[in-house]
Design an enzyme around this catalytic site. Structure first.
Site, short mmCIF file in Angstrom:
data_model
loop_
_atom_site.label_atom_id
_atom_site.label_comp_id
_atom_site.label_asym_id
_atom_site.label_seq_id
_atom_site.Cartn_x
_atom_site.Cartn_y
_atom_site.Cartn_z
N TYR A 157 0.85 -1.20 0.00
CA TYR A 157 0.00 0.00 0.00
C TYR A 157 0.88 1.25 0.00
O TYR A 157 0.65 2.19 -0.78
CB TYR A 157 -0.91 -0.04 1.23
P1 NAD Z 1 -13.69 2.20 0.94
O1 NAD Z 1 -13.26 0.80 1.09
O2 NAD Z 1 -14.73 2.74 1.87
O3 NAD Z 1 -14.17 2.49 -0.57
C1 NAD Z 1 -13.37 2.11 -1.66
C2 NAD Z 1 -14.25 1.96 -2.90
O4 NAD Z 1 -13.36 1.61 -3.98
C3 NAD Z 1 -15.27 0.83 -2.78
O5 NAD Z 1 -16.54 1.26 -3.21
C4 NAD Z 1 -14.71 -0.27 -3.69
O6 NAD Z 1 -15.72 -1.07 -4.30
C5 NAD Z 1 -13.96 0.55 -4.74
N1 NAD Z 1 -12.92 -0.23 -5.39
C6 NAD Z 1 -11.98 -1.03 -4.80
N2 NAD Z 1 -11.23 -1.63 -5.74
C7 NAD Z 1 -11.71 -1.22 -6.95
C8 NAD Z 1 -11.36 -1.51 -8.28
N3 NAD Z 1 -10.39 -2.38 -8.58
N4 NAD Z 1 -12.04 -0.89 -9.27
C9 NAD Z 1 -13.05 -0.03 -8.99
N5 NAD Z 1 -13.44 0.25 -7.74
C10 NAD Z 1 -12.77 -0.33 -6.73
O7 NAD Z 1 -12.33 3.07 1.05
P2 NAD Z 1 -12.08 4.62 1.38
O8 NAD Z 1 -11.54 4.69 2.76
O9 NAD Z 1 -13.23 5.44 0.99
O10 NAD Z 1 -10.82 4.86 0.41
C11 NAD Z 1 -10.91 5.62 -0.77
C12 NAD Z 1 -9.49 6.00 -1.17
O11 NAD Z 1 -8.88 6.76 -0.13
C13 NAD Z 1 -8.57 4.79 -1.39
O12 NAD Z 1 -7.73 5.05 -2.50
C14 NAD Z 1 -7.77 4.74 -0.12
O13 NAD Z 1 -6.52 4.11 -0.31
C15 NAD Z 1 -7.62 6.22 0.18
N6 NAD Z 1 -7.29 6.53 1.56
C16 NAD Z 1 -8.13 6.15 2.56
C17 NAD Z 1 -7.79 6.44 3.86
C18 NAD Z 1 -8.67 6.03 5.01
O14 NAD Z 1 -8.18 6.00 6.13
N7 NAD Z 1 -9.94 5.73 4.79
C19 NAD Z 1 -6.60 7.12 4.15
C20 NAD Z 1 -5.78 7.49 3.09
C21 NAD Z 1 -6.14 7.19 1.80
#
Ligand code: NAD
Length: 250
Positions: A157
């Site tokens: 990641y």
């Molecule tokens: P989440 O799991 O709530 O939502 C992620 C969404 O992405 C889901 O709807 C899933 O179906 C979709 N997804 C996953 N793989 C996919 C693929 N191959 N093709 C299309 N869609 C796909 O996650 P989140 O926390 O909302 O994260 C969103 C973004 O933010 C991600 O890139 C994550 O790495 C980043 N992020 C999150 C955090 C956190 O703490 N939540 C912190 C830093 C960065």
């Protein structure tokens, strides 16, 4: 809430079916945009569109961002339905397991890089050519503080998100004179379902490292993304914007 001006803009949000992506989609809709969700979760997309109940502005399609042909089809379909794509928010991602590198399943390691980094490449590849042709575009990539700091037990990641940051800087420079701006955000831990993929200990450590001693909220992330997606963001490209409750120091 300030109202960004996204009137008549067409915004694609990958991974927009829940979490940060859905909050970004809602904020963009509230700012006047048409929003097209690209997510691999067909059930979630269907439920959202049904709940929307004919309201204007929200469409969606089922796309796995690791599949270049599917991404290209989605870009064609979005342009056919809405005319063009003004804003691309590359948000689809997942964290995967938190385990030491020497015990990491190689298949899972690869998949994390495929979704979080190569997926961003695929979507940019399918969309920025048209943005260049129109002389306008905003790309917002969702990286992570993990990509700047390197989080222990999250080597895939962290590496993938560091790649997203470098891709943002590279593409931002490539497109700097075209009207297409490319920026990324680097959130620390935000309260979404993704945290369920991590151990409780891992999440507790992330909160403990935050000077604000709390998780971020999806609305706080969406507020920054909405500004980066707007025309008012005009002298920033290839930049990394932290959202870390004071944790990021560089
Ligand atoms: P989440 O799991 O709530 O939502 C992620 C969404 O992405 C889901 O709807 C899933 O179906 C979709 N997804 C996953 N793989 C996919 C693929 N191959 N093709 C299309 N869609 C796909 O996650 P989140 O926390 O909302 O994260 C969103 C973004 O933010 C991600 O890139 C994550 O790495 C980043 N992020 C999150 C955090 C956190 O703490 N939540 C912190 C830093 C960065």
């Amino acid at each position: 809430m300030n109202r960004m001006d996204l009137e008549n803009r067409v915004v694609v949000v990958t991974g927009g079916a829940r979490g940060i992506g859905l909050a970004v989609a809602r904020r963009c809709l509230a700012s006047g945009a048409t929003v097209d969700l690209w997510d691999r979760d067909a059930a979630a997309i269907t439920a959202l569109l049904r709940a929307q109940d004919g309201a204007r502005g929200l469409t969606g399609r089922v796309v796995d961002v690791t599949d270049l042909a599917a991404v290209e089809r989605a870009a064609d379909d979005t342009r056919a339905q809405h005319g063009r794509i003004d804003v691309l928010v590359n948000n689809a991602g997942f964290a995967g397991s938190t385990v030491p590198l020497e015990r990491y399943d190689p298949e899972e390691w690869r998949r994390i890089v495929e979704v979080n980094l190569i997926g961003v490449f695929h979507c940019c590849r399918a969309v920025v050519g048209d943005m260049k042709a129109h002389g306008y575009g905003r790309v917002v990539n969702v990286a992570s503080l993990a990509g700047k700091e390197g989080t222990p037990n999250a080597s895939a990641y962290s590496a993938a998100k560091a790649g997203v940051i470098a891709l943002t800087k590279s593409l931002g420079k490539e497109l700097a004179r075209t009207g297409v701006l490319v920026n990324c955000i680097a959130p620390a831990a935000v309260d979404t379902e993704i945290l369920a993929q991590m151990s409780d200990q891992h999440v507790a450590t992330m909160i403990a490292k935050s000077p604000m001693q709390r998780l971020g909220r999806v609305e706080e992330v969406a507020a920054l993304v909405a500004w980066l997606a707007s025309a008012e963001c005009s002298f920033n490209t290839g930049a990394v914007f932290d959202l870390s409750g004071g944790r990021a120091t560089y």
